[in-house]
Design a protein around this motif. Structure first.
Motif, PDB file in Angstrom:
ATOM      1  N   VAL A 143     -58.890  31.642 -12.681  1.00  0.00           N
ATOM      2  CA  VAL A 143     -59.659  31.536 -13.935  1.00  0.00           C
ATOM      3  C   VAL A 143     -60.710  31.125 -13.709  1.00  0.00           C
ATOM      4  CG1 VAL A 143     -59.930  31.359 -16.087  1.00  0.00           C
ATOM      5  CG2 VAL A 143     -57.480  32.739 -15.275  1.00  0.00           C
ATOM      6  N   PRO A 144     -60.508  29.844 -13.724  1.00  0.00           N
ATOM      7  CA  PRO A 144     -58.987  29.140 -13.124  1.00  0.00           C
ATOM      8  C   PRO A 144     -59.044  28.094 -13.985  1.00  0.00           C
ATOM      9  CG  PRO A 144     -60.699  27.429 -12.256  1.00  0.00           C
ATOM     10  CD  PRO A 144     -61.679  29.203 -12.559  1.00  0.00           C
ATOM     11  N   LEU A 145     -57.386  28.033 -14.452  1.00  0.00           N
ATOM     12  CA  LEU A 145     -57.230  27.296 -15.473  1.00  0.00           C
ATOM     13  C   LEU A 145     -56.780  25.426 -14.944  1.00  0.00           C
ATOM     14  CD1 LEU A 145     -54.485  29.925 -17.415  1.00  0.00           C
ATOM     15  CD2 LEU A 145     -57.116  29.349 -17.847  1.00  0.00           C
ATOM     16  N   GLY A 146     -56.133  25.075 -15.629  1.00  0.00           N
ATOM     17  CA  GLY A 146     -55.433  23.622 -15.677  1.00  0.00           C
ATOM     18  C   GLY A 146     -54.128  24.074 -15.408  1.00  0.00           C
ATOM     19  N   GLN A 147     -53.777  22.737 -14.729  1.00  0.00           N
ATOM     20  CA  GLN A 147     -51.515  22.941 -14.266  1.00  0.00           C
ATOM     21  C   GLN A 147     -51.241  23.182 -16.031  1.00  0.00           C
ATOM     22  OE1 GLN A 147     -49.847  23.896 -12.197  1.00  0.00           O
ATOM     23  NE2 GLN A 147     -51.318  23.225 -10.503  1.00  0.00           N
ATOM     24  N   THR A 148     -52.033  22.215 -16.556  1.00  0.00           N
ATOM     25  CA  THR A 148     -51.159  22.181 -18.071  1.00  0.00           C
ATOM     26  C   THR A 148     -51.443  23.729 -18.752  1.00  0.00           C
ATOM     27  OG1 THR A 148     -51.825  19.531 -18.321  1.00  0.00           O
ATOM     28  CG2 THR A 148     -51.258  20.760 -20.107  1.00  0.00           C
ATOM     29  N   ASP A 149     -52.746  23.670 -18.716  1.00  0.00           N
ATOM     30  CA  ASP A 149     -52.580  25.249 -19.556  1.00  0.00           C
ATOM     31  C   ASP A 149     -51.264  26.879 -19.011  1.00  0.00           C
ATOM     32  OD1 ASP A 149     -54.401  24.830 -20.869  1.00  0.00           O
ATOM     33  OD2 ASP A 149     -56.404  25.163 -19.817  1.00  0.00           O
ATOM     34  N   GLY A 150     -51.368  26.378 -17.673  1.00  0.00           N
ATOM     35  CA  GLY A 150     -50.402  27.387 -16.980  1.00  0.00           C
ATOM     36  C   GLY A 150     -49.367  26.491 -17.532  1.00  0.00           C
ATOM     37  N   GLN A 151     -48.499  25.378 -17.272  1.00  0.00           N
ATOM     38  CA  GLN A 151     -47.132  26.029 -17.947  1.00  0.00           C
ATOM     39  C   GLN A 151     -47.583  25.926 -19.575  1.00  0.00           C
ATOM     40  OE1 GLN A 151     -44.556  24.916 -15.982  1.00  0.00           O
ATOM     41  NE2 GLN A 151     -46.388  25.267 -14.923  1.00  0.00           N
TER      42      GLN A 151
END
Length: 215
Positions: free
Chosen positions: A158-166
């Motif tokens: 997308v990119p997304l942050g790792q926190t958004d992914g979790q």
């Protein structure tokens, strides 16, 4: 009742370290992101929710459960053929076929089970039956692993942050549990799918000029 060994075995099977190559597949998500249809964390969550409730995940989990209950080699072959026939595109079939072969090879090499190459959900169901692992827990972890893999793909794309992914994985966990619980009670008459946008994205990904993922 799941034993600690059951839980740890399933955790190993669905770990990113287990050599099925799940990190290489986006299930068409890469195409949707490339076309601007998926731009934010909310878009990713909606896309995954659609695949969970209306796309291939339901059918795959029903077929996993059917493979678990299969009593004869002929029945297992028919279930595997059904899984192949339900693939909506060449890449979807490749994804299921290659991941299934990799899963079977790894399980054969590590555990004393006779497991012939099968499509991925069918292979998981059959392996769980051969090792006497609980069906519903296997299905739950299979579905959550699917969501986790695609959330990880979205983090990169997308990119997304790792926190958004979790956050996405956490939000969809109740749906994973619910779909697994219903799918293990279903049979071939309950197979269905209606997620045309994600299927078309998978088809178009086959000719995408620049791509990171295999599907």
């Amino acid at each position: 009742m799941a034993t600690p060994t059951d839980i740890l075995t399933l955790g190993q099977w669905f770990s990113p370290a287990f050599p099925v190559g799940a990190f290489a597949y986006s299930h068409g998500l890469e195409r949707s992101i490339d076309q601007g249809q998926v731009r934010t964390a909310d878009d990713v969550q909606d896309w995954l929710d659609t695949v969970l409730h209306h796309g291939s995940v339901w059918n795959d989990t029903v077929l996993l459960a059917s493979a678990y209950r299969a009593e004869t080699p002929e029945e297992l072959i028919m279930i595997d053929a059904t899984c192949r026939a339900l693939a909506a595109s060449r890449e979807r079939l490749m994804e299921s076929d290659l991941q299934g072969s990799a899963f079977c090879a790894a399980v054969r090499d590590v555990w004393p089970v006779d497991l012939s190459d099968l499509t991925y959900p069918v292979a998981v169901g059959r392996a769980a039956r051969l090792m006497d692992l609980p069906l519903e827990l296997t299905a739950q972890m299979y579905v959550q692993a699917f969501v986790s893999n695609l959330a990880a793909a979205a983090v990169r794309l997308v990119p997304l942050g790792q926190t958004d992914g979790q956050r996405i994985v956490k939000h969809l966990t109740p749906a994973c549990r619910d779909i697994a619980a219903k799918a293990v009670q279903a049979d071939a008459d309950d197979l269905r799918a209606c997620s045309y946008v994600t299927d078309i994205a998978a088809m178009n990904h086959e000719t995408q000029y620049s791509r990171i993922f295999r599907t």
